[in-house]
Design a protein around this motif. Sequence first.
Motif, PDB file in Angstrom:
ATOM      1  N   ARG A  48       0.831  -1.199   0.000  1.00 14.26           N
ATOM      2  CA  ARG A  48       0.000   0.000   0.000  1.00 14.26           C
ATOM      3  C   ARG A  48       0.873   1.258   0.000  1.00 14.26           C
ATOM      4  O   ARG A  48       2.001   1.243   0.503  1.00 14.26           O
ATOM      5  CB  ARG A  48      -0.972  -0.006   1.177  1.00 14.26           C
ATOM      6  CG  ARG A  48      -0.378  -0.153   2.558  1.00 14.26           C
ATOM      7  CD  ARG A  48      -1.429   0.167   3.570  1.00 14.26           C
ATOM      8  NE  ARG A  48      -1.893   1.530   3.374  1.00 14.26           N
ATOM      9  CZ  ARG A  48      -1.262   2.604   3.843  1.00 14.26           C
ATOM     10  NH1 ARG A  48      -0.163   2.467   4.538  1.00 14.26           N
ATOM     11  NH2 ARG A  48      -1.741   3.803   3.614  1.00 14.26           N
ATOM     12  N   ALA A  49       0.352   2.298  -0.640  1.00 14.94           N
ATOM     13  CA  ALA A  49       1.015   3.610  -0.687  1.00 14.94           C
ATOM     14  C   ALA A  49       2.440   3.559  -1.220  1.00 14.94           C
ATOM     15  O   ALA A  49       3.376   4.049  -0.595  1.00 14.94           O
ATOM     16  CB  ALA A  49       0.967   4.268   0.688  1.00 14.94           C
ATOM     17  N   VAL A  50       2.633   2.924  -2.370  1.00 19.68           N
ATOM     18  CA  VAL A  50       3.953   2.932  -3.001  1.00 19.68           C
ATOM     19  C   VAL A  50       3.911   3.578  -4.395  1.00 19.68           C
ATOM     20  O   VAL A  50       4.859   3.470  -5.152  1.00 19.68           O
ATOM     21  CB  VAL A  50       4.549   1.508  -3.125  1.00 19.68           C
ATOM     22  CG1 VAL A  50       4.918   0.961  -1.764  1.00 19.68           C
ATOM     23  CG2 VAL A  50       3.606   0.575  -3.843  1.00 19.68           C
ATOM     24  N   GLY A  51       2.778   4.226  -4.704  1.00 14.71           N
ATOM     25  CA  GLY A  51       2.704   4.949  -5.967  1.00 14.71           C
ATOM     26  C   GLY A  51       2.034   4.195  -7.105  1.00 14.71           C
ATOM     27  O   GLY A  51       2.240   4.531  -8.273  1.00 14.71           O
ATOM     28  N   LYS A  52       1.194   3.195  -6.782  1.00 12.80           N
ATOM     29  CA  LYS A  52       0.520   2.432  -7.843  1.00 12.80           C
ATOM     30  C   LYS A  52      -0.453   3.334  -8.610  1.00 12.80           C
ATOM     31  O   LYS A  52      -0.421   3.411  -9.840  1.00 12.80           O
ATOM     32  CB  LYS A  52      -0.241   1.223  -7.261  1.00 12.80           C
ATOM     33  CG  LYS A  52       0.625   0.286  -6.435  1.00 12.80           C
ATOM     34  CD  LYS A  52      -0.147  -0.915  -5.918  1.00 12.80           C
ATOM     35  CE  LYS A  52      -1.247  -0.582  -4.927  1.00 12.80           C
ATOM     36  NZ  LYS A  52      -0.781   0.000  -3.661  1.00 12.80           N
ATOM     37  N   THR A  53      -1.338   3.982  -7.839  1.00 16.18           N
ATOM     38  CA  THR A  53      -2.337   4.836  -8.482  1.00 16.18           C
ATOM     39  C   THR A  53      -1.669   5.968  -9.259  1.00 16.18           C
ATOM     40  O   THR A  53      -2.109   6.331 -10.358  1.00 16.18           O
ATOM     41  CB  THR A  53      -3.295   5.402  -7.420  1.00 16.18           C
ATOM     42  OG1 THR A  53      -3.885   4.306  -6.721  1.00 16.18           O
ATOM     43  CG2 THR A  53      -4.402   6.232  -8.040  1.00 16.18           C
ATOM     44  N   SER A  54      -0.571   6.500  -8.715  1.00 16.01           N
ATOM     45  CA  SER A  54       0.096   7.630  -9.380  1.00 16.01           C
ATOM     46  C   SER A  54       0.580   7.231 -10.777  1.00 16.01           C
ATOM     47  O   SER A  54       0.489   8.025 -11.720  1.00 16.01           O
ATOM     48  CB  SER A  54       1.294   8.102  -8.556  1.00 16.01           C
ATOM     49  OG  SER A  54       0.859   8.465  -7.274  1.00 16.01           O
ATOM     50  N   PHE A  62      10.743   2.795  -2.427  1.00 16.11           N
ATOM     51  CA  PHE A  62       9.912   3.991  -2.294  1.00 16.11           C
ATOM     52  C   PHE A  62      10.367   4.799  -1.078  1.00 16.11           C
ATOM     53  O   PHE A  62      10.535   6.016  -1.156  1.00 16.11           O
ATOM     54  CB  PHE A  62       8.441   3.591  -2.139  1.00 16.11           C
ATOM     55  CG  PHE A  62       7.473   4.741  -2.220  1.00 16.11           C
ATOM     56  CD1 PHE A  62       7.032   5.222  -3.450  1.00 16.11           C
ATOM     57  CD2 PHE A  62       7.013   5.352  -1.068  1.00 16.11           C
ATOM     58  CE1 PHE A  62       6.146   6.271  -3.524  1.00 16.11           C
ATOM     59  CE2 PHE A  62       6.120   6.406  -1.139  1.00 16.11           C
ATOM     60  CZ  PHE A  62       5.680   6.869  -2.371  1.00 16.11           C
ATOM     61  N   GLN A  81      11.367  10.076 -11.310  1.00 14.40           N
ATOM     62  CA  GLN A  81      10.410  11.003 -11.936  1.00 14.40           C
ATOM     63  C   GLN A  81       9.319  11.341 -10.943  1.00 14.40           C
ATOM     64  O   GLN A  81       8.850  10.462 -10.220  1.00 14.40           O
ATOM     65  CB  GLN A  81       9.819  10.272 -13.145  1.00 14.40           C
ATOM     66  CG  GLN A  81       8.871  11.045 -13.985  1.00 14.40           C
ATOM     67  CD  GLN A  81       8.406  10.179 -15.155  1.00 14.40           C
ATOM     68  OE1 GLN A  81       9.074   9.221 -15.552  1.00 14.40           O
ATOM     69  NE2 GLN A  81       7.258  10.502 -15.695  1.00 14.40           N
ATOM     70  N   HIS A 118       5.508  12.320  -9.778  1.00 11.24           N
ATOM     71  CA  HIS A 118       4.211  11.920 -10.335  1.00 11.24           C
ATOM     72  C   HIS A 118       3.487  13.134 -10.935  1.00 11.24           C
ATOM     73  O   HIS A 118       3.907  14.278 -10.719  1.00 11.24           O
ATOM     74  CB  HIS A 118       3.358  11.239  -9.276  1.00 11.24           C
ATOM     75  CG  HIS A 118       3.092  12.075  -8.073  1.00 11.24           C
ATOM     76  ND1 HIS A 118       4.099  12.628  -7.334  1.00 11.24           N
ATOM     77  CD2 HIS A 118       1.947  12.467  -7.494  1.00 11.24           C
ATOM     78  CE1 HIS A 118       3.593  13.313  -6.342  1.00 11.24           C
ATOM     79  NE2 HIS A 118       2.285  13.242  -6.416  1.00 11.24           N
TER      80      HIS A 118
HETATM   81  N1  LIG Z   1       6.858   9.517  -8.443  1.00 11.25           N
HETATM   82  C1  LIG Z   1       6.505  10.040  -7.266  1.00 11.25           C
HETATM   83  N2  LIG Z   1       7.228  11.044  -6.738  1.00 11.25           N
HETATM   84  C2  LIG Z   1       6.894  11.569  -5.549  1.00 11.25           C
HETATM   85  N3  LIG Z   1       5.844  11.185  -4.805  1.00 11.25           N
HETATM   86  C3  LIG Z   1       5.063  10.193  -5.263  1.00 11.25           C
HETATM   87  C4  LIG Z   1       5.363   9.570  -6.514  1.00 11.25           C
HETATM   88  N4  LIG Z   1       4.432   8.613  -6.740  1.00 11.25           N
HETATM   89  C5  LIG Z   1       3.599   8.640  -5.683  1.00 11.25           C
HETATM   90  N5  LIG Z   1       3.969   9.584  -4.792  1.00 11.25           N
HETATM   91  C6  LIG Z   1       3.286   9.892  -3.534  1.00 11.25           C
HETATM   92  O1  LIG Z   1       3.158   8.727  -2.770  1.00 11.25           O
HETATM   93  C7  LIG Z   1       1.899   8.647  -2.143  1.00 11.25           C
HETATM   94  C8  LIG Z   1       1.212   7.346  -2.461  1.00 11.25           C
HETATM   95  O2  LIG Z   1       0.941   7.282  -3.844  1.00 11.25           O
HETATM   96  P1  LIG Z   1      -0.302   6.497  -4.445  1.00 11.25           P
HETATM   97  O3  LIG Z   1      -1.563   6.932  -3.843  1.00 11.25           O
HETATM   98  O4  LIG Z   1      -0.168   6.583  -5.924  1.00 11.25           O
HETATM   99  O5  LIG Z   1       0.063   5.041  -3.950  1.00 11.25           O
HETATM  100  P2  LIG Z   1      -0.857   3.733  -3.988  1.00 11.25           P
HETATM  101  O6  LIG Z   1       0.116   2.599  -4.051  1.00 11.25           O
HETATM  102  O7  LIG Z   1      -1.871   3.825  -5.030  1.00 11.25           O
HETATM  103  O8  LIG Z   1      -1.496   3.811  -2.548  1.00 11.25           O
HETATM  104  P3  LIG Z   1      -2.793   2.996  -1.997  1.00 11.25           P
HETATM  105  O9  LIG Z   1      -2.263   1.665  -1.602  1.00 11.25           O
HETATM  106  O10 LIG Z   1      -3.192   3.821  -0.844  1.00 11.25           O
HETATM  107  O11 LIG Z   1      -3.770   2.945  -3.095  1.00 11.25           O
HETATM  108  C9  LIG Z   1       1.093   9.849  -2.610  1.00 11.25           C
HETATM  109  O12 LIG Z   1       1.087  10.812  -1.608  1.00 11.25           O
HETATM  110  C10 LIG Z   1       1.855  10.355  -3.811  1.00 11.25           C
HETATM  111  O13 LIG Z   1       1.784  11.751  -3.893  1.00 11.25           O
END
Ligand SMILES: Nc1ncnc2c1ncn2[C@@H]1O[C@H](COP(=O)(O)OP(=O)(O)OP(=O)(O)O)[C@@H](O)[C@H]1O
Length: 488
Positions: A173-179, A351, A424, A426
Amino acid sequence: MTTLTQALDAWVPAAARRLDGVRAEPRFEFVGRIVSVGDGIARVSGLPETRADELLLFPGGVAGLAVDLDGEIGCILLGEDRHLSAGAPVHGTGAVVRVPVGDALMGRVLDPLGQPLDEGAPVAAERFEPVERPAPSIADRAAVTEPLLTGTAIIDALFPLGRGQRELLIGDRAVGKTSIAVDAILNQRDGDVFCVYAAIGQKASGVREVIEAVRRGGALGRTLFVVAPADAPPGLQWLAPYTAFTMAEHFRDSGRHALVIVDDLTKHAAVHRQLSLLLRRPPGREAYPGDVFCLHSRLLERAAKLSPARGGGSLTALPIAETQAGNLSAYIPTNLISITDGQVYLDAKLFHEGQKPAVDVGRSVSRVGGKAQPPELRALAEPLRLQYAQFLELEVFTRFGGMVDEKTRAAVAHGQRMRALLAQRHSNPQPLALQVAQLTALSDGTLDRLPVEAVPRFRSALAALLETRPDPDLKALMREAAAGLGGS
Ligand SMILES: Nc1ncnc2c1ncn2[C@@H]1O[C@H](COP(=O)(O)OP(=O)(O)OP(=O)(O)O)[C@@H](O)[C@H]1O
Ligand SMILES: [Mg+2]
């Protein structure tokens, strides 16, 4: 003033005219009863003619999907069950669930039944299509050879996606998947790919952020959101990915291109498990029912590149899955990895070390690969994977401060620049021209002459120069971008 008798006199002939030709005759209609209801499912009796996946109608306009037909009907409710109670009447419809499709859906936020959630007008549907549809047959498919650029340099260079491919985005969770998925949407802004984003079981605030990011990035007009947040009835969360695929197939089947993102299939599997247990189906591994593999493979098979005879359209799928503590061998992650044509694995450790996007190069793969890469990118990207893997090993080795020869030192220095280049932020997708220019700088040695810290500034300078010069002389551009950055 018209009296009641005059009004009736006027009304009766009109009503009689309307009824002309309608033959009043008795007909059978089965009306069932709710036996029990709660937690998003209902058991119904008294509808012997019901077929699998038939839409049933409950009081208050609540729809339900008949899924289990042995004896009592097990039914997944596609709406709130608060006002339903045992004994209430249920009507069969003889129809399956259909949702609106059409170009006019773009830019909208809809629930999985196609009802607007964005306070806009009711959607203008071209047609209504069933949510559950068969995947295109082998004869109707063509090879995946056209690129679908995600705008995330490390993916486009090392794990390129082709139109019609299914690539899993997986990580804790919260490793930037959605981004990464949002960047892939933003990168289609000026292209010919239509995007559908299905949000399943997420917090409403998270979905709002995604919609805002797409709006800010100027890609709202090309994107459709199918949203069933965490507080939506489980049946709607369960339906969301099917609706998203059906809405995206409209573009595939009319010779155009679509990208569907399912965020995420782990939550979908959990909702499926919840409903199945309530429907008293036997649990299997990790308490998931036996059909969860089939469920997801049938869904993802609908992503395809169609043959020229079928119009040559494509539907690319970017499903997302969440792992617990990086465990890729849990049931749902292994299932999804085996169904898709590759995965991009995001590593929590990377991450948190600040390497973003946190793509783990060793554990990611794209099985369609270079075949679907633009040729100018392919030539530059081909040696990168091996170089990068070697660099990671060498880096560990040299971290202990041992004596290293000049060649090893140069390889590590080169690798550090490569890593800096593939990092890079997001919401900042990189156009193809920039990706090609920066990889050229990596391969021709320009970056080796700069300090590692200067790499992000070099890239910004390069991006600014590329914007003013559409058809640049790359060599001159490198020199200009590197000027004043402290190179040797
Ligand atoms: N390339 C990036 N550079 C800097 N910050 C980033 C980057 N990608 C994601 N983040 C930050 O990391 C956080 C988590 O990103 P994101 O919501 O995309 O993760 P996720 O894996 O989809 O999380 P979840 O499991 O909650 O769905 C966000 O606050 C986002 O702004
Ligand atoms: Mg997310």
